[in-house]
Design an enzyme around this catalytic site. Sequence first.
Site, PDB file in Angstrom:
ATOM      1  N   HIS A 134       6.299 -12.074   5.892  1.00 39.12           N
ATOM      2  CA  HIS A 134       6.145 -11.561   4.526  1.00 39.12           C
ATOM      3  C   HIS A 134       7.503 -11.205   3.962  1.00 39.12           C
ATOM      4  CE1 HIS A 134       5.679  -8.203   7.374  1.00 39.12           C
ATOM      5  NE2 HIS A 134       6.226  -7.415   6.467  1.00 39.12           N
TER       6      HIS A 134
ATOM      7  N   ILE B 174       0.828  -1.213   0.000  1.00 35.42           N
ATOM      8  CA  ILE B 174       0.000   0.000   0.000  1.00 35.42           C
ATOM      9  C   ILE B 174       0.867   1.270   0.000  1.00 35.42           C
ATOM     10  CG2 ILE B 174      -0.267   0.394   2.501  1.00 35.42           C
ATOM     11  CD1 ILE B 174      -3.309   0.594   1.981  1.00 35.42           C
TER      12      ILE B 174
ATOM     13  N   GLN C 280       9.779  -4.577  11.572  1.00 37.00           N
ATOM     14  CA  GLN C 280       8.550  -5.287  11.191  1.00 37.00           C
ATOM     15  C   GLN C 280       7.344  -4.598  11.808  1.00 37.00           C
ATOM     16  OE1 GLN C 280       8.321  -9.380  12.556  1.00 37.00           O
ATOM     17  NE2 GLN C 280       6.633  -9.861  11.154  1.00 37.00           N
TER      18      GLN C 280
HETATM   19  P1  5GP Z   1       6.888  -4.542   7.509  1.00 41.77           P
HETATM   20  O1  5GP Z   1       6.966  -3.133   7.985  1.00 41.77           O
HETATM   21  O2  5GP Z   1       6.199  -5.409   8.533  1.00 41.77           O
HETATM   22  O3  5GP Z   1       8.172  -5.119   7.033  1.00 41.77           O
HETATM   23  O4  5GP Z   1       5.975  -4.524   6.214  1.00 41.77           O
HETATM   24  C1  5GP Z   1       4.607  -4.331   6.257  1.00 41.77           C
HETATM   25  C2  5GP Z   1       4.214  -3.727   4.942  1.00 41.77           C
HETATM   26  O5  5GP Z   1       2.807  -3.819   4.815  1.00 41.77           O
HETATM   27  C3  5GP Z   1       4.557  -2.234   4.819  1.00 41.77           C
HETATM   28  O6  5GP Z   1       5.442  -2.042   3.723  1.00 41.77           O
HETATM   29  C4  5GP Z   1       3.205  -1.563   4.610  1.00 41.77           C
HETATM   30  O7  5GP Z   1       3.246  -0.500   3.679  1.00 41.77           O
HETATM   31  C5  5GP Z   1       2.333  -2.703   4.126  1.00 41.77           C
HETATM   32  N1  5GP Z   1       0.935  -2.558   4.489  1.00 41.77           N
HETATM   33  C6  5GP Z   1       0.441  -2.159   5.694  1.00 41.77           C
HETATM   34  N2  5GP Z   1      -0.912  -2.179   5.662  1.00 41.77           N
HETATM   35  C7  5GP Z   1      -1.260  -2.584   4.409  1.00 41.77           C
HETATM   36  C8  5GP Z   1      -2.522  -2.804   3.764  1.00 41.77           C
HETATM   37  O8  5GP Z   1      -3.600  -2.615   4.335  1.00 41.77           O
HETATM   38  N3  5GP Z   1      -2.496  -3.215   2.466  1.00 41.77           N
HETATM   39  C9  5GP Z   1      -1.319  -3.431   1.793  1.00 41.77           C
HETATM   40  N4  5GP Z   1      -1.411  -3.818   0.520  1.00 41.77           N
HETATM   41  N5  5GP Z   1      -0.117  -3.246   2.376  1.00 41.77           N
HETATM   42  C10 5GP Z   1      -0.087  -2.829   3.659  1.00 41.77           C
END
Ligand code: 5GP
Length: 113
Positions: free
Chosen positions: A99, A31, A93
């Site tokens: 992911h 997103i 994270q």
């Molecule tokens: P992290 O920060 O855990 O490595 O990655 C989580 C990712 O999920 C982030 O890059 C964030 O932009 C993405 N993300 C968070 N909420 C949503 C959502 O509702 N939809 C999508 N498609 N991505 C999301």
Amino acid sequence: MNDCLFCKIIAGEIPARKVYEDETVLAFYDIDPQAPVHFLVVPKEHIASAAAITAENASVVGYIFQVIARLSKEMKFESGFRVVSNIGLQGGQTVPHLHFHVLAGRDMTWPPG
Ligand code: 5GP
Ligand code: ZN
């Protein structure tokens, strides 16, 4: 898992722009993209992070990398791309469901922030 954002996306309760889906994994665009192409590949099974990989659930990681390799060919990432998995608070994270970020379409820098 009831309260997990990515489990809700997998269940179709929250919409996402899908890149690829089968019975084991889902890939969908981030997103908040950090590169011209930025999608996430997640196992449909809830696993908290790469730190929660065990002998019982490890095979899904190899499968995810097989999917990433196939998508990278289909999407013509010929100049290279990056795969990232953030783990825990200090690892950056924000969603506690395993992911792999797939980033492509620009030069990547090192070290990461
Ligand atoms: P992290 O920060 O855990 O490595 O990655 C989580 C990712 O999920 C982030 O890059 C964030 O932009 C993405 N993300 C968070 N909420 C949503 C959502 O509702 N939809 C999508 N498609 N991505 C999301
Ligand atoms: Zn989950």
